[in-house]
Design a protein around this motif. Structure first.
Motif, mmCIF file in Angstrom:
data_model
loop_
_atom_site.group_PDB
_atom_site.id
_atom_site.type_symbol
_atom_site.label_atom_id
_atom_site.label_comp_id
_atom_site.label_asym_id
_atom_site.label_seq_id
_atom_site.Cartn_x
_atom_site.Cartn_y
_atom_site.Cartn_z
ATOM 1 N N ASN A 167 0.828 -1.210 0.000
ATOM 2 C CA ASN A 167 0.000 0.000 0.000
ATOM 3 C C ASN A 167 0.864 1.262 0.000
ATOM 4 O O ASN A 167 0.577 2.227 -0.728
ATOM 5 N N GLU A 168 1.931 1.233 0.798
ATOM 6 C CA GLU A 168 2.823 2.395 0.820
ATOM 7 C C GLU A 168 3.502 2.590 -0.535
ATOM 8 O O GLU A 168 3.639 3.724 -1.019
ATOM 9 N N ASP A 174 1.667 6.477 -6.843
ATOM 10 C CA ASP A 174 0.653 7.470 -7.201
ATOM 11 C C ASP A 174 1.195 8.886 -7.004
ATOM 12 O O ASP A 174 0.958 9.788 -7.841
ATOM 13 N N ARG A 175 1.935 9.086 -5.902
ATOM 14 C CA ARG A 175 2.514 10.407 -5.652
ATOM 15 C C ARG A 175 3.533 10.771 -6.716
ATOM 16 O O ARG A 175 3.602 11.925 -7.174
ATOM 17 N N ILE A 176 4.328 9.753 -7.122
ATOM 18 C CA ILE A 176 5.312 9.997 -8.195
ATOM 19 C C ILE A 176 4.611 10.363 -9.480
ATOM 20 O O ILE A 176 5.039 11.283 -10.206
ATOM 21 N N HIS A 177 3.507 9.661 -9.798
ATOM 22 C CA HIS A 177 2.743 10.006 -11.013
ATOM 23 C C HIS A 177 2.200 11.426 -10.926
ATOM 24 O O HIS A 177 2.225 12.181 -11.911
ATOM 25 N N GLU A 178 1.687 11.780 -9.737
ATOM 26 C CA GLU A 178 1.165 13.141 -9.578
ATOM 27 C C GLU A 178 2.272 14.179 -9.752
ATOM 28 O O GLU A 178 2.079 15.196 -10.436
ATOM 29 N N LEU A 179 3.429 13.915 -9.109
ATOM 30 C CA LEU A 179 4.542 14.865 -9.243
ATOM 31 C C LEU A 179 5.044 14.936 -10.676
ATOM 32 O O LEU A 179 5.407 16.018 -11.168
ATOM 33 N N THR A 180 5.054 13.783 -11.355
ATOM 34 C CA THR A 180 5.470 13.776 -12.774
ATOM 35 C C THR A 180 4.506 14.579 -13.618
ATOM 36 O O THR A 180 4.913 15.345 -14.520
ATOM 37 N N ALA A 181 3.185 14.409 -13.343
ATOM 38 C CA ALA A 181 2.198 15.185 -14.089
ATOM 39 C C ALA A 181 2.361 16.683 -13.816
ATOM 40 O O ALA A 181 2.296 17.512 -14.744
#
Length: 233
Positions: A167-168, A174-181
């Motif tokens: 989960n972590e 997900d956080r990496i995807h958000e930061l990449t976006a």
């Protein structure tokens, strides 16, 4: 008492002592079972049936002989009642015959008693050994089940830890995807600002060039007007 009846009498007392040993709580059933399974008794057990049959046959013969003498001397006592000495001798012989009858009868009875006691003690020892084995098996089964439950709890804890880590990791992805976006958006915004700045620079250069051209035209037109005025003068 003759030799045979003396031996039977001794055998009767030996039987009484054996019965007392088997019935009194002197030794446990396990101890008796070990004694019955000893090498000496194991050697005798191979021919135990033969010895038992011979012993019972001898005692039965003695019992029948004592019974025959009882009948004989009881009839002689009735027929010769007129002679006191003969009657006393017959009474004494009848008493001995009765004594021998009881000795042989009790000896036969105690033989069967001892055999039954040995069988019961052996069965009790076997049941005790079986119950101890069942108890040990139950303890081992309980220990194995407890160990298995502990292993399952450890596995569940590991699975819970792995799920938490997954989960972590998922959250981090997900956080990496958000930061990449967001980074891509900022890059696009920077590129758009850069293109706007370039277009503004081009427009500024164009306007500057036009401004310089207008200034030149004004300067030229202003110079021409001054010359015309001087000619008129």
């Amino acid at each position: 008492m003759s030799l045979i009846w003396t031996l039977i009498d001794i055998f009767l007392f030996v039987e009484l002592a054996v019965v007392l040993l088997l019935t009194l709580p002197v030794f446990s059933a396990t101890t008796w079972s070990r004694f019955f399974k000893s090498q000496f008794l194991a050697m005798l057990a191979k021919q135990a049936q033969l010895y038992f049959a011979m012993l019972i046959g001898l005692l039965v013969l003695c019992l029948l002989e004592a019974l025959r003498e009882m009948q004989k001397f009881s009839s002689d006592t009735k027929s010769d009642s007129e002679h006191l000495d003969v009657e006393m001798q017959n009474s004494m012989r009848l008493f001995r015959a009765q004594r021998n009858f009881y000795i042989s009868g009790f000896a036969i009875f105690l033989v069967f008693i001892i055999k039954r006691l040995v069988t019961l003690i052996s069965e009790q020892a076997f049941l005790m050994a079986q119950s101890e084995a069942s108890l040990k098996q139950a303890k081992s089964t309980t220990q194995a089940a407890r160990t298995l439950m502990e292993d399952k709890s450890v596995e569940k804890a590991k699975e819970a830890g792995e799920d938490k880590q997954i989960n972590e990791i998922t959250k981090l992805k997900d956080r990496i995807h958000e930061l990449t976006a967001e980074l891509n958006r900022e890059k696009k915004d920077k590129e758009a600002l850069k293109s706007q700045a370039e277009s503004l620079n081009k427009e500024y250069d164009r306007l500057t060039e036009e401004y310089s051209k207008l200034q030149k035209k004004i300067t030229i037109s202003g110079g021409a007007g001054g010359k015309g005025d001087s000619k008129d003068d």
